[in-house]
Design an enzyme around this catalytic site. Structure first.
Site, mmCIF file in Angstrom:
data_model
loop_
_atom_site.group_PDB
_atom_site.id
_atom_site.type_symbol
_atom_site.label_atom_id
_atom_site.label_comp_id
_atom_site.label_asym_id
_atom_site.label_seq_id
_atom_site.Cartn_x
_atom_site.Cartn_y
_atom_site.Cartn_z
ATOM 1 N N THR A 286 -1.136 14.373 -1.336
ATOM 2 C CA THR A 286 -1.880 14.324 -0.074
ATOM 3 C C THR A 286 -1.208 15.224 0.965
ATOM 4 O O THR A 286 -1.870 15.994 1.667
ATOM 5 C CB THR A 286 -2.000 12.877 0.434
ATOM 6 O OG1 THR A 286 -2.491 12.067 -0.639
ATOM 7 C CG2 THR A 286 -2.937 12.784 1.604
ATOM 8 N N ASP B 242 -2.318 3.494 -0.672
ATOM 9 C CA ASP B 242 -2.613 3.913 0.710
ATOM 10 C C ASP B 242 -1.449 3.352 1.522
ATOM 11 O O ASP B 242 -0.375 3.081 0.957
ATOM 12 C CB ASP B 242 -3.983 3.367 1.169
ATOM 13 C CG ASP B 242 -4.434 3.957 2.503
ATOM 14 O OD1 ASP B 242 -4.880 5.109 2.532
ATOM 15 O OD2 ASP B 242 -4.316 3.266 3.548
ATOM 16 N N LYS C 28 -15.401 12.338 1.172
ATOM 17 C CA LYS C 28 -14.165 13.011 0.762
ATOM 18 C C LYS C 28 -14.202 13.278 -0.742
ATOM 19 O O LYS C 28 -13.942 14.388 -1.203
ATOM 20 C CB LYS C 28 -12.976 12.104 1.102
ATOM 21 C CG LYS C 28 -11.645 12.656 0.702
ATOM 22 C CD LYS C 28 -10.528 11.637 0.895
ATOM 23 C CE LYS C 28 -10.534 11.054 2.293
ATOM 24 N NZ LYS C 28 -9.328 10.265 2.576
ATOM 25 N N ASN D 123 4.315 8.460 2.961
ATOM 26 C CA ASN D 123 4.009 9.365 1.852
ATOM 27 C C ASN D 123 3.372 10.674 2.327
ATOM 28 O O ASN D 123 3.820 11.758 1.957
ATOM 29 C CB ASN D 123 3.085 8.623 0.861
ATOM 30 C CG ASN D 123 2.614 9.542 -0.241
ATOM 31 O OD1 ASN D 123 1.546 10.127 -0.150
ATOM 32 N ND2 ASN D 123 3.409 9.704 -1.278
ATOM 33 N N LYS E 181 -12.754 1.353 -1.357
ATOM 34 C CA LYS E 181 -11.457 1.137 -0.699
ATOM 35 C C LYS E 181 -11.163 -0.354 -0.739
ATOM 36 O O LYS E 181 -12.074 -1.176 -0.811
ATOM 37 C CB LYS E 181 -11.523 1.615 0.756
ATOM 38 C CG LYS E 181 -10.174 1.845 1.389
ATOM 39 C CD LYS E 181 -9.596 3.199 1.033
ATOM 40 C CE LYS E 181 -8.176 3.347 1.536
ATOM 41 N NZ LYS E 181 -7.663 4.714 1.380
ATOM 42 N N GLN F 102 -14.396 7.737 2.304
ATOM 43 C CA GLN F 102 -14.016 8.102 0.934
ATOM 44 C C GLN F 102 -15.204 8.671 0.148
ATOM 45 O O GLN F 102 -15.020 9.535 -0.709
ATOM 46 C CB GLN F 102 -13.462 6.846 0.235
ATOM 47 C CG GLN F 102 -12.650 7.127 -1.007
ATOM 48 C CD GLN F 102 -11.212 7.523 -0.705
ATOM 49 O OE1 GLN F 102 -10.556 6.904 0.122
ATOM 50 N NE2 GLN F 102 -10.723 8.544 -1.373
HETATM 51 P P1 NDP Z 1 2.661 5.008 4.281
HETATM 52 O O1 NDP Z 1 2.620 3.536 4.328
HETATM 53 O O2 NDP Z 1 3.434 5.689 3.203
HETATM 54 O O3 NDP Z 1 3.190 5.590 5.666
HETATM 55 C C1 NDP Z 1 2.581 5.349 6.889
HETATM 56 C C2 NDP Z 1 3.517 5.870 7.951
HETATM 57 O O4 NDP Z 1 2.879 5.852 9.229
HETATM 58 C C3 NDP Z 1 4.782 5.042 8.096
HETATM 59 O O5 NDP Z 1 5.863 5.880 8.392
HETATM 60 C C4 NDP Z 1 4.455 4.139 9.287
HETATM 61 O O6 NDP Z 1 5.572 3.647 9.978
HETATM 62 C C5 NDP Z 1 3.701 5.111 10.141
HETATM 63 N N1 NDP Z 1 2.868 4.479 11.138
HETATM 64 C C6 NDP Z 1 1.990 3.461 10.982
HETATM 65 N N2 NDP Z 1 1.409 3.168 12.141
HETATM 66 C C7 NDP Z 1 1.920 4.032 13.042
HETATM 67 C C8 NDP Z 1 1.717 4.249 14.412
HETATM 68 N N3 NDP Z 1 0.840 3.508 15.089
HETATM 69 N N4 NDP Z 1 2.404 5.246 15.021
HETATM 70 C C9 NDP Z 1 3.277 6.014 14.331
HETATM 71 N N5 NDP Z 1 3.519 5.835 13.034
HETATM 72 C C10 NDP Z 1 2.851 4.867 12.406
HETATM 73 O O7 NDP Z 1 1.124 5.495 4.247
HETATM 74 P P2 NDP Z 1 0.544 6.889 3.785
HETATM 75 O O8 NDP Z 1 1.461 7.985 4.178
HETATM 76 O O9 NDP Z 1 0.124 6.750 2.380
HETATM 77 O O10 NDP Z 1 -0.804 6.962 4.654
HETATM 78 C C11 NDP Z 1 -0.837 7.549 5.949
HETATM 79 C C12 NDP Z 1 -2.272 7.909 6.300
HETATM 80 O O11 NDP Z 1 -2.791 8.826 5.314
HETATM 81 C C13 NDP Z 1 -3.261 6.743 6.311
HETATM 82 O O12 NDP Z 1 -4.253 7.011 7.270
HETATM 83 C C14 NDP Z 1 -3.890 6.812 4.914
HETATM 84 O O13 NDP Z 1 -5.157 6.205 4.865
HETATM 85 C C15 NDP Z 1 -3.989 8.323 4.758
HETATM 86 N N6 NDP Z 1 -4.135 8.793 3.383
HETATM 87 C C16 NDP Z 1 -3.192 8.498 2.430
HETATM 88 C C17 NDP Z 1 -3.335 8.979 1.148
HETATM 89 C C18 NDP Z 1 -2.293 8.768 0.098
HETATM 90 O O14 NDP Z 1 -2.416 9.376 -0.978
HETATM 91 N N7 NDP Z 1 -1.247 7.986 0.343
HETATM 92 C C19 NDP Z 1 -4.533 9.739 0.740
HETATM 93 C C20 NDP Z 1 -5.413 10.077 1.844
HETATM 94 C C21 NDP Z 1 -5.213 9.575 3.081
HETATM 95 P P3 NDP Z 1 6.374 2.319 9.483
HETATM 96 O O15 NDP Z 1 7.285 2.803 8.402
HETATM 97 O O16 NDP Z 1 7.050 1.882 10.727
HETATM 98 O O17 NDP Z 1 5.338 1.355 9.005
#
Ligand code: NDP
Length: 448
Positions: free
Chosen positions: A213, A169, A117, A244, A129, A114
């Site tokens: 994002t 997150d 970034k 997200n 974080k 972070q």
């Molecule tokens: P969410 O909780 O909204 O979504 C995470 C998604 O990933 C869910 O659909 C989850 O499935 C899935 N998932 C988790 N583990 C696995 C796996 N091993 N294989 C396949 N799918 C998996 O999180 P975000 O979308 O917010 O975050 C996703 C990534 O983006 C993270 O690395 C986060 O740090 C990064 N990020 C997020 C930001 C933000 O603004 N939200 C900003 C910058 C980075 P399930 O529903 O089954 O749990």
């Protein structure tokens, strides 16, 4: 992992010794140090003032007990974390992650990433974080609320609009931010909008923060394609995750003329050759918080797979948007043999070092998370700006600001890679361009 420059290897050895067992943190540090060889050669003053050693050590790490009562009346116990990593450029800024895999090493890897970034965005924000090993999956709204209230009952002492500004997150979205903000306001008796970002639109949130994002990820890829006289039109795209970042990446790819043929959750992945129906994915994952496998009940021509890897699905562009180390060396080889042209990390560190190495050896355009997914935190900084001026901007204006920020990040990566003799290397470009403003600010602020 590749051998580092001698001075940097000594710093890495110290990091391993001081932070035993924190493998994700080690991986994130190694990846940054690996890019800094040409920087230490050019700037001996950074080594003299131990800037890199100090950057690898968080300014403050807070670990706390989070007790709460579940719907059956049982006392549950979780652990909370906030790592305030670096405040050279501004108040600590970074999300909260609620997931059972959370421990100090995950929060430190995310906090370390972070720093660079946030610097890359060009905005005045430091790096931090936090999170908890709490698993919101299967919990009622009441349980999530009681957990958030307990979490904030400790966290409120450490945060503030000029000190540390958390956001969401994995596992922390609008619902959780609402409960956290409510408890902060109750304890402090202050309506301090700027203390959290990702708030609801009627109470201090920003337009486009939800989409930021994912949209930013796709804007970054659009810039990379533009540089090569290409665009999204007709491109076949695979996006992992269905949270997200994934959902709003899919939305923007669709708007720009690409076709997303696969997405996933932690249970498995779906393939829809006609193009993923995003409204259905949103209804399943955002509204009902259900499993992506349900997609095939509504779209019988699509397929669901709970074995194998989503990266076996052929595509032109791969956007890993789920979690760390979800795309390994084997997956990378499979993507390469299927002709992938661009891989951009929507998630934080989703590609293992072996995968990154495979992409760069094969000449695939590879863009790292700290540049690609910075649109989320950049829009959080725009939310802070709106809160400070008690203003709120339109969707179109905010999206335009986000697109400008992403263009700026892309340009900074490209020009820095050129300047340091590694043209086209987005990893080095992002690491060096993120590092230098932080290092210069630390030099200016003395040994603290
Ligand atoms: P969410 O909780 O909204 O979504 C995470 C998604 O990933 C869910 O659909 C989850 O499935 C899935 N998932 C988790 N583990 C696995 C796996 N091993 N294989 C396949 N799918 C998996 O999180 P975000 O979308 O917010 O975050 C996703 C990534 O983006 C993270 O690395 C986060 O740090 C990064 N990020 C997020 C930001 C933000 O603004 N939200 C900003 C910058 C980075 P399930 O529903 O089954 O749990």
């Amino acid at each position: 992992m590749a051998k580092l420059d001698e001075k940097l290897e000594a710093i890495y050895t110290e990091v391993l010794k001081r932070n035993p067992g924190e493998t994700e943190f080690h991986q994130a540090v190694h990846e940054v140090l690996d890019s800094l060889g040409p920087v230490v050669a050019k700037h001996p003053e950074y080594a003299d003032a131990a800037v890199i050693r100090r950057i690898c050590e968080p300014e403050r790490q807070i670990i706390f007990r989070v007790p709460w009562v579940d719907d059956q009346g049982n006392v549950q116990l979780n652990r909370g974390f906030r790592v305030e990593f670096n405040s050279a450029l501004g108040p600590y800024k970074g999300g909260l992650r609620f997931h059972p895999s959370v421990y100090l090493g995950i929060i430190k890897f995310l906090g370390f990433e972070q720093i660079f970034k946030n610097s890359l965005t060009g905005m005045p924000i430091g790096g931090g974080k936090g999170g908890s090993d709490f698993d919101p999956k299967g919990r009622s709204d009441g349980e999530v609320m009681r957990f958030c209230q307990s979490f904030m009952t400790e966290l409120y002492r450490h945060i503030g609009e000029h000190t540390d500004v958390p956001a969401g997150d994995i596992g922390v979205g609008g619902r959780e931010i609402g409960y956290l903000f409510g408890q902060y306001k109750r304890i402090t008796n202050r309506y301090e909008s700027g203390v959290l970002t990702g708030k609801g639109l009627t109470w201090g949130g920003s337009q486009v923060r939800t989409e930021a994002t994912g949209y930013g990820t796709v804007f970054f890829v659009e810039e990379a394609l533009k540089l090569r006289n290409e665009n999204f039109d007709g491109k076949r795209v695979v996006v992992s995750g269905a949270g997200n970042v994934a959902i709003y990446s899919v939305e923007k790819v669709n708007q720009l003329g690409g076709t997303v043929v696969a997405c996933s959750d932690s249970g498995g992945y779906i393939v829809d050759e006609a193009g993923i129906n995003l409204d259905l994915v949103k209804e399943i994952k955002e509204v009902r918080r259900a499993r992506i496998s349900e997609y095939v009940d509504k779209v019988p021509s699509a397929t669901y797979h709970n074995t194998g890897s989503i990266w076996d699905v052929p595509c032109d562009i791969a956007l890993p948007c789920a979690t760390q180390n979800e795309l390994n060396g084997r997956d990378a080889e499979e993507l390469i043999s299927n002709g992938v042209q661009v891989v951009a990390e929507g998630a934080n560190m989703p590609c293992t070092p072996k995968a990154v190495h495979a992409f760069s050896s094969a000449g695939v355009i590879f863009a790292p998370g700290k540049a690609v997914n910075a649109g989320g935190v950049a829009t959080s900084a725009l939310e802070m700006q709106q809160n400070a001026s008690r203003d709120s901007w339109s969707f179109a204006f905010t999206e335009q600001r986000l697109a400008e920020v992403m263009r700026g990040i892309h340009d900074r990566c490209v020009t820095t890679a050129d300047k340091y003799g590694v043209p086209g290397d987005y990893v080095s470009g992002a690491n060096i361009a993120g590092f230098i403003p932080v290092a210069d600010a630390m030099l200016a602020q003395g040994v603290i």
